[in-house]
Motif scaffolding. Structure first.
Motif, PDB file in Angstrom:
ATOM      1  N   THR A   1     -18.376 -31.352 -56.827  1.00  0.00           N
ATOM      2  CA  THR A   1     -17.066 -31.671 -57.389  1.00  0.00           C
ATOM      3  C   THR A   1     -16.054 -31.811 -56.254  1.00  0.00           C
ATOM      4  O   THR A   1     -16.350 -31.458 -55.105  1.00  0.00           O
ATOM      5  CB  THR A   1     -16.608 -30.554 -58.337  1.00  0.00           C
ATOM      6  OG1 THR A   1     -16.488 -29.345 -57.576  1.00  0.00           O
ATOM      7  CG2 THR A   1     -17.599 -30.363 -59.482  1.00  0.00           C
ATOM      8  N   LEU A   2     -14.888 -32.282 -56.581  1.00  0.00           N
ATOM      9  CA  LEU A   2     -13.820 -32.393 -55.587  1.00  0.00           C
ATOM     10  C   LEU A   2     -13.518 -31.023 -54.991  1.00  0.00           C
ATOM     11  O   LEU A   2     -13.344 -30.887 -53.781  1.00  0.00           O
ATOM     12  CB  LEU A   2     -12.558 -32.993 -56.222  1.00  0.00           C
ATOM     13  CG  LEU A   2     -11.324 -33.104 -55.341  1.00  0.00           C
ATOM     14  CD1 LEU A   2     -11.613 -33.991 -54.125  1.00  0.00           C
ATOM     15  CD2 LEU A   2     -10.160 -33.660 -56.132  1.00  0.00           C
ATOM     16  N   ALA A   3     -13.507 -29.998 -55.813  1.00  0.00           N
ATOM     17  CA  ALA A   3     -13.208 -28.648 -55.323  1.00  0.00           C
ATOM     18  C   ALA A   3     -14.273 -28.164 -54.344  1.00  0.00           C
ATOM     19  O   ALA A   3     -13.957 -27.532 -53.339  1.00  0.00           O
ATOM     20  CB  ALA A   3     -13.083 -27.680 -56.495  1.00  0.00           C
ATOM     21  N   SER A   4     -15.541 -28.471 -54.610  1.00  0.00           N
ATOM     22  CA  SER A   4     -16.592 -28.004 -53.704  1.00  0.00           C
ATOM     23  C   SER A   4     -16.600 -28.781 -52.391  1.00  0.00           C
ATOM     24  O   SER A   4     -16.975 -28.252 -51.350  1.00  0.00           O
ATOM     25  CB  SER A   4     -17.961 -28.077 -54.374  1.00  0.00           C
ATOM     26  OG  SER A   4     -18.304 -29.416 -54.663  1.00  0.00           O
ATOM     27  N   LEU A   5     -16.179 -30.039 -52.403  1.00  0.00           N
ATOM     28  CA  LEU A   5     -16.127 -30.828 -51.168  1.00  0.00           C
ATOM     29  C   LEU A   5     -14.866 -30.547 -50.353  1.00  0.00           C
ATOM     30  O   LEU A   5     -14.842 -30.784 -49.152  1.00  0.00           O
ATOM     31  CB  LEU A   5     -16.193 -32.320 -51.479  1.00  0.00           C
ATOM     32  CG  LEU A   5     -17.546 -32.848 -51.929  1.00  0.00           C
ATOM     33  CD1 LEU A   5     -17.433 -34.302 -52.344  1.00  0.00           C
ATOM     34  CD2 LEU A   5     -18.586 -32.672 -50.840  1.00  0.00           C
ATOM     35  N   ASP A   6     -13.831 -30.029 -51.004  1.00  0.00           N
ATOM     36  CA  ASP A   6     -12.552 -29.790 -50.338  1.00  0.00           C
ATOM     37  C   ASP A   6     -12.695 -28.838 -49.162  1.00  0.00           C
ATOM     38  O   ASP A   6     -12.050 -28.995 -48.138  1.00  0.00           O
ATOM     39  CB  ASP A   6     -11.543 -29.245 -51.361  1.00  0.00           C
ATOM     40  CG  ASP A   6     -10.165 -29.021 -50.756  1.00  0.00           C
ATOM     41  OD1 ASP A   6      -9.774 -29.796 -49.869  1.00  0.00           O
ATOM     42  OD2 ASP A   6      -9.495 -28.063 -51.164  1.00  0.00           O
ATOM     43  N   SER A   7     -13.574 -27.874 -49.286  1.00  0.00           N
ATOM     44  CA  SER A   7     -13.684 -26.852 -48.248  1.00  0.00           C
ATOM     45  C   SER A   7     -14.800 -27.131 -47.240  1.00  0.00           C
ATOM     46  O   SER A   7     -15.077 -26.309 -46.390  1.00  0.00           O
ATOM     47  CB  SER A   7     -13.931 -25.494 -48.906  1.00  0.00           C
ATOM     48  OG  SER A   7     -15.157 -25.542 -49.619  1.00  0.00           O
TER      49      SER A   7
END
Length: 188
Positions: free
Chosen positions: A91-97
């Motif tokens: 997800t976007l949240a998992s790729l953000d970091s």
């Protein structure tokens, strides 16, 4: 009239059942063939997108483009690239970091698009993994870079591994389709 024989209702029902079974089996086989053909086409399209990102990285390095400095900067380098999952797409949240990005080109320069919650430039793909170059938006494709080698001495030669991944949900599968490659590029 007694000598005339016709088909009984039982015989007609049996013939109809056999015909129905043959028709359903044929339709199921055709449907499976269409699903296989679609998955094959999706793989080809995603492979083109992944190869495109790899060629852009190679071109940036071979032409000493200013984007090379950005690609090999500490802000993008990762020590632990995210592996492809066999159960779900990121997800976007998992790729953000994870210091993930993708590369596009404007009229004058290459753009390193960092995937972050604030930028909204990544979303799960609706059909197959792709990059919308006009909108600078990735749908299921991301790149990560890790330093692979660091040779010291008179001729310092650094190596960088670019992990290029694609993930999408496909027709007829319960797990996501994934594709990835690693491109090693040597710096100077």
């Amino acid at each position: 009239m007694r000598n005339m024989r016709g088909d009984t209702v039982v015989e007609l029902m049996l013939a109809f059942a056999i015909f129905s079974l043959a028709a359903v089996t044929t339709i199921a086989i055709l449907n499976q063939g269409v699903s296989i053909a679609q998955r094959s086409m999706e793989k080809s399209l995603v492979r083109q997108q992944v190869d495109s990102q790899a060629e852009i990285v190679r071109y940036i390095r071979s032409t000493n483009d200013a984007a090379w400095t950005t690609l090999t900067s500490n802000s993008l380098l990762t020590t632990n690239p995210m592996p492809l999952s066999s159960t779900s797409c990121p997800t976007l949240a998992s790729l953000d970091s994870t210091r993930s990005f993708f590369i596009t080109r404007s009229a004058t320069a290459f753009n390193i698009n960092t995937i972050a919650n604030a930028s909204n430039n990544y979303e799960p793909p609706s059909l197959h993994a792709t990059i919308d170059y006009a909108a600078s938006k990735s749908r299921g494709i991301w790149v990560q870079v890790a330093k692979a080698e660091n040779r010291s001495g008179t001729a310092s030669l650094d190596a960088y591994d670019f992990y290029i991944h694609g993930c999408w949900d496909s027709v007829g599968t319960t797990v996501p389709m994934t594709m990835g490659t690693i491109v090693r590029v040597y710096g100077q």
